[in-house]
Design an enzyme around this catalytic site. Structure first.
Site, PDB file in Angstrom:
ATOM      1  N   LEU A 111     -12.756   0.060   0.033  1.00 41.62           N
ATOM      2  CA  LEU A 111     -13.818   0.863   0.647  1.00 41.62           C
ATOM      3  C   LEU A 111     -13.308   1.642   1.845  1.00 41.62           C
ATOM      4  CD1 LEU A 111     -16.779  -1.696   0.627  1.00 41.62           C
ATOM      5  CD2 LEU A 111     -16.585   0.349  -0.769  1.00 41.62           C
ATOM      6  N   GLY A 112     -12.372   1.059   2.536  1.00 39.49           N
ATOM      7  CA  GLY A 112     -11.868   1.748   3.717  1.00 39.49           C
ATOM      8  C   GLY A 112     -10.767   0.964   4.377  1.00 39.49           C
ATOM      9  N   ARG A 113     -10.122   1.611   5.324  1.00 37.50           N
ATOM     10  CA  ARG A 113      -9.028   1.009   6.054  1.00 37.50           C
ATOM     11  C   ARG A 113      -9.260   1.238   7.527  1.00 37.50           C
ATOM     12  NH1 ARG A 113      -3.838  -0.166   3.808  1.00 37.50           N
ATOM     13  NH2 ARG A 113      -4.199  -0.077   1.582  1.00 37.50           N
ATOM     14  N   GLY A 114      -9.095   0.210   8.329  1.00 38.05           N
ATOM     15  CA  GLY A 114      -9.274   0.388   9.767  1.00 38.05           C
ATOM     16  C   GLY A 114      -8.174  -0.336  10.494  1.00 38.05           C
ATOM     17  N   SER A 156      -8.285  -3.034  11.997  1.00 37.45           N
ATOM     18  CA  SER A 156      -8.254  -4.486  11.871  1.00 37.45           C
ATOM     19  C   SER A 156      -7.970  -4.955  10.444  1.00 37.45           C
ATOM     20  CB  SER A 156      -9.579  -5.073  12.353  1.00 37.45           C
ATOM     21  OG  SER A 156     -10.641  -4.431  11.709  1.00 37.45           O
ATOM     22  N   GLY A 157      -8.007  -4.058   9.492  1.00 38.06           N
ATOM     23  CA  GLY A 157      -7.692  -4.484   8.138  1.00 38.06           C
ATOM     24  C   GLY A 157      -8.293  -3.585   7.067  1.00 38.06           C
ATOM     25  N   VAL A 176     -10.894  -2.980   3.820  1.00 43.91           N
ATOM     26  CA  VAL A 176     -12.180  -3.480   3.364  1.00 43.91           C
ATOM     27  C   VAL A 176     -12.328  -3.236   1.860  1.00 43.91           C
ATOM     28  CG1 VAL A 176     -14.658  -3.426   3.748  1.00 43.91           C
ATOM     29  CG2 VAL A 176     -13.114  -2.799   5.588  1.00 43.91           C
ATOM     30  N   LYS A 205     -13.545  -7.969   4.180  1.00 47.28           N
ATOM     31  CA  LYS A 205     -12.479  -7.391   5.005  1.00 47.28           C
ATOM     32  C   LYS A 205     -11.346  -8.385   5.130  1.00 47.28           C
ATOM     33  CE  LYS A 205     -11.984  -4.622   8.833  1.00 47.28           C
ATOM     34  NZ  LYS A 205     -12.705  -3.840   9.782  1.00 47.28           N
ATOM     35  N   ASP A 242     -14.331  -0.651  20.291  1.00 50.13           N
ATOM     36  CA  ASP A 242     -13.880   0.417  19.401  1.00 50.13           C
ATOM     37  C   ASP A 242     -15.085   1.137  18.776  1.00 50.13           C
ATOM     38  OD1 ASP A 242     -12.094   2.082  18.187  1.00 50.13           O
ATOM     39  OD2 ASP A 242     -11.449   0.648  16.660  1.00 50.13           O
TER      40      ASP A 242
END
Ligand SMILES: *[C@@H]1O[C@H](CO)[C@@H](O)[C@H](O)[C@H]1NC(C)=O
Ligand SMILES: *[C@@H]1O[C@H](CO)[C@@H](O)[C@H](O)[C@H]1NC(C)=O
Ligand SMILES: *[C@@H]1O[C@H](CO)[C@@H](O)[C@H](O)[C@H]1NC(C)=O
Ligand SMILES: *[C@@H]1O[C@H](CO)[C@@H](O)[C@H](O)[C@H]1NC(C)=O
Ligand SMILES: *[C@@H]1O[C@H](CO)[C@@H](O)[C@H](O)[C@H]1NC(C)=O
Length: 786
Positions: free
Chosen positions: A509-512, A514-515, A517, A531, A625
């Site tokens: 779903l996504g990347r941030g 912290s890790g 998802v 996540k 953040d």
């Protein structure tokens, strides 16, 4: 001759354990040298005897037998303790109960009206009485309360509660709970120099506050089931009302708040089941003259720039200026120091509406008594003041203090007062709390927070209650359901479960920071976001401790965490799946996709979510953040903040300085990240300010920067400077130029202006000047709906 009861006691077999008397006959006494000899009520729930208040100082008190620490319900000699040697409480032959000090002088005596007194008893209600042989009451402690009322003990015309001076102190302080001359029950600060009423809300009329002045009976009482009624129509129910088996007390605390506490017989701990004021800073007198009370991140006082504490250990004495103002000073030598979002309550004279800021300044300059003024921009209200007292954060008002031009910009001294009740962790309190909706606050007292897992469970239960009561009353029927859901939902998953749910981490779903998802579907069909946390160094237990705090946080504008997995090196979080993606996609990947109403709703929702995270005395969480990527939107564009609590969860009692310096995202970083200042929730306020500007303009803050190669931080500062000027001068048409052109002019001008105003304040370099998120919510809500 006095009957030597104590000698008798010594002859009893268990001479070292306490001797419990149910009645003290005439001519007998209790001695301070035998503090374990006490008078108890027939059901043993109350005890009366000598209570140590200092090294060798004692009071004669009534306390709750089952409370962990002896909680005092009444004291005979609160301001005059007696010596630990030879002091006695005697029922004298003339029927007077007298407390004598070491030298035999009477320190206190009951004003018993008849000489027929026969004995002293302590009733099951906690009432200490002097009775005649037929059991008729000749004198009772219920007529002379100190800071506490017990159920069935009325407050009447001649009775008032006076708070203690400080935590743990028994002596009289400055706060009073009493019926005033207009028959209304009030809380008053009655300090050495000033006195002022702060409850019910002094800004509203008696009627608006739901009271009446027409019943002169002046009678109020808490009944055994937890309901309070008084002749001025103050009514409330404790959060645990209904049961008459719970021991309760109404105490006017040293911090000026009136609270009802309920005793847990098992643990001996107290729970707050009602309180008069939801916010500490509404209480007057806390910070003294010139002092400003802030409830964020927890209640504390600060002095305005250029002022210093009168007595460092005692905030009540207030702040004194480091400069001298004299009437001889010319206008050119003076200037006004603006304290945004601040108000000092009361002590104003000659207030006017429809006054411009300059007029207000000139009026104050021309009057030597004027120390400054409070100014409310909305209607041009100008309140010149001769004294600054009862200072606190206020969303609608700015303070302008008259100061000499030479005043160097001093730094605000900030020292924390402890939270109103340190040992009590509130687990839910609604900003919309009012006297009537008494059930909306549930405070629970935990001795060792999160020490045991079942405690977490209890938290969920209590949280479930709070959640339900916050909603409309009709929803209460759902209570049982929600309780089940909430207590059952937060769980520990196995790595295998999650592998299966995400089909071996297939759909990203996504990347941030912290890790990564992944989307997943649990066995029960619920769609979730999973996540995989990178770089979590914590051991399993520590991780568990932290996520259970995240897990208990529930707010409609925060992404709900359903559970976690902690197995060997794997650390995963399972949370709500939010269907509409993150704000950045909607905002930046296509102009005008978000309608104005949606943008405003997002601004308010994010502010509410952050305010909740930062809330006073809650185990607060700094997000660290805040940015559009971390703001998710549900199908109706209600925003939900993701990734909170990952940076670091601040434990209560810990200091705010040791938060790990996890970097947020450039462009959204408050200046203090670069300096060595401790990181507080104000970093989120700053980042929120950036997000607000982006919501209004539909552009990245970096895209708003006019010239090329500048440091992002400098660029934000410059943008802010330009906007501040425009807000202040009220230049025509500037807002139209700033708002996202994709909206084609379809926006609410007032709301847009307000958003920019708020953003400009949030982006203050100096973090103490940034408003609290709660104030931001109020400011935004005030322009909701035309
Ligand atoms: C009793 O008081 C002491 C000292 O103030 C405190 O450390 C302790 O936690 C209290 N215990 C309970 C059960 O309230
Ligand atoms: C005045 O208050 C008393 C005590 O609460 C109550 O019993 C009485 O009915 C009230 N009188 C009126 C006229 O409301
Ligand atoms: C203010 O006045 C007092 C007495 O007049 C003087 O002692 C003090 O130094 C002055 N303070 C300042 C900052 O000028
Ligand atoms: C109050 O303000 C008005 C307008 O500035 C002024 O005319 C009037 O004299 C003031 N009254 C007092 C009592 O200061
Ligand atoms: C406060 O200001 C003084 C100089 O006015 C400065 O030396 C000091 O470092 C400042 N303190 C803080 C905490 O910024």
């Amino acid at each position: 001759m006095l009957l030597p009861l104590l000698l008798l006691a010594c002859l009893a077999p268990s001479s070292f354990s306490s001797v419990q008397l149910t009645s003290l006959p005439k001519l007998s006494y209790l001695s301070v040298e035998e503090p374990s000899t006490i008078l108890v009520s027939p059901d043993k729930s109350f005890s009366a005897g000598f209570y140590r208040v200092g090294t060798n100082a004692f009071s004669f008190s009534v306390w709750f037998s089952n409370s962990g620490n002896k909680t005092i319900a009444w004291t005979a000699n609160r301001d005059f303790p007696v010596n630990g040697y030879r002091s006695k409480l005697t029922l004298r032959s003339d029927g007077v109960m007298a407390l004598t000090d070491a030298d035999g002088t009477a320190i206190w005596s009951s004003a018993t009206t008849s000489s027929g007194a026969d004995h002293v008893r302590l009733l099951d209600t906690g009432n200490l009485v002097v009775e005649d042989p037929n059991g008729r009451i000749l004198w009772q402690s219920f007529d002379f309360p100190t800071d506490t009322l017990l159920p069935s003990q009325p407050i009447t015309k001649n009775i008032k509660l006076i708070s203690a001076m400080a935590r743990g102190s028994s002596s009289s302080g400055y706060y009073e709970f009493h019926f005033d001359d207009s028959n209304v029950l009030r809380l008053t600060y009655n300090g050495p120099t000033v006195s002022s009423v702060y409850w019910p809300d002094p800004d509203r009329t008696v009627w608006k506050n739901g009271r009446t002045i027409y019943n002169s009976t002046r009678h109020g009482v808490l009944d055994e089931t937890g309901l309070f009624f008084s002749s001025d129509r103050l009514r409330f129910a404790t959060s645990d009302s209904g049961s008459s088996r719970i021991k309760r007390r109404i105490t006017l605390e040293y911090d000026g708040n009136l609270r009802v506490y309920s005793l847990d017989d098992q643990t001996g701990l107290w729970t707050i089941s009602w309180q008069a004021l939801p916010e500490t800073c509404q209480i007057h007198g806390l910070c003294g003259q010139n002092g400003i009370c802030s409830s964020y991140p927890k209640a504390h006082c600060s002095c305005p720039p250029g002022f210093e504490l009168m007595e460092p250990s005692n905030w009540v004495s207030g702040c004194q200026p480091r400069f001298n103002l004299t009437c001889q000073m010319k206008d050119e030598e003076l200037e006004f120091m603006r304290l945004p979002f601040t108000d000092f309550w009361g002590f104003d004279y000659n207030a006017t509406g429809g006054t411009s800021l300059n007029e207000c300044k000139n009026r104050c300059l021309s009057d030597c008594n004027c120390q400054g003024f409070s100014y409310k921009q909305r209607r041009g209200f100008c309140y010149p003041k001769s004294v600054f007292f009862n200072g606190r954060a206020s969303p609608y008002s700015d303070i302008y203090m008259k100061v000499p031009k030479s005043l160097a910009k001093a730094n605000i001294s900030e020292q924390n007062l402890v939270c109103p009740v340190d040992e009590i962790i509130p687990i839910g309190s609604s900003p919309g709390f009012t006297e009537k909706s008494t059930s909306s606050v549930v405070w629970v007292f935990f001795y060792s927070f999160l020490a045991v897992i079942f405690v977490v469970e209890v938290l969920f239960i209590a949280f479930g209650w709070w959640f339900v009561y916050r909603k409309d009353k009709d929803d209460r029927i759902l209570m049982a359901e929600v309780y089940k859901v909430i207590s059952g939902q937060f769980r520990r998953f196995s790595y295998k479960d999650l592998e299966k749910a995400t089909r071996r981490f297939k759909e990203e779903l996504g990347r941030g920071g912290s890790g990564v998802v992944y989307k997943g579907v649990l066995e029960n069909g619920m769609v979730v976001a999973v996540k995989k946390l990178e770089e979590v160094k914590q051991g399993g237990e520590e991780f568990w401790g932290e996520v259970s705090v995240i897990g208990r946080i529930y707010h409609m504008n925060l992404v709900r965490t359903w559970g976690f997995c902690s197995e060997s090196s794997h650390r995963l979080l399972v949370s709500e799946f939010i269907s509409n993606g993150s704000l950045d996609k909607h905002l930046f990947d296509g102009h005008g996709w978000l309608k104005w109403e949606e943008r405003f709703k997002i601004a308010v929702g994010v502010a509410k979510g952050l305010a909740y995270l930062h809330h006073e005395c809650l185990e607060w969480v700094i997000h660290c953040d805040v940015k559009p990527e971390n703001i998710l939107l549900d199908s109706s564009f209600e925003p939900k903040i993701a990734d909170f609590g990952l940076a670091k969860l601040l434990r209560r009692g810990g200091n705010g300085t040791n938060i790990s310096r996890i970097r947020g995202t450039r462009g959204y970083l408050a200046p203090e990240w670069a300096s060595n200042l401790p990181i507080t929730g104000k970093v989120d306020v700053y980042s929120y300010g950036v997000v607000l500007l982006e919501l209004v303009s539909g552009r990245r803050i970096s895209g708003m920067v006019m010239e090329g190669e500048v440091e992002m931080e400098t660029a934000v500062r410059r943008t802010r400077g330009v906007l501040r000027e425009k807000v202040e001068t009220g230049e025509k048409g500037w807002i139209e130029g700033l708002v996202d052109s994709g909206l084609k002019g379809e926006f609410d001008r007032r709301q847009a202006m307000r958003m920019v105003e708020v953003a400009v304040d949030c982006l203050e370099e100096e973090r103490n000047k940034r408003p609290a998120m709660e104030a931001v919510v109020e400011m935004l809500l005030s322009v909701l709906g035309g």
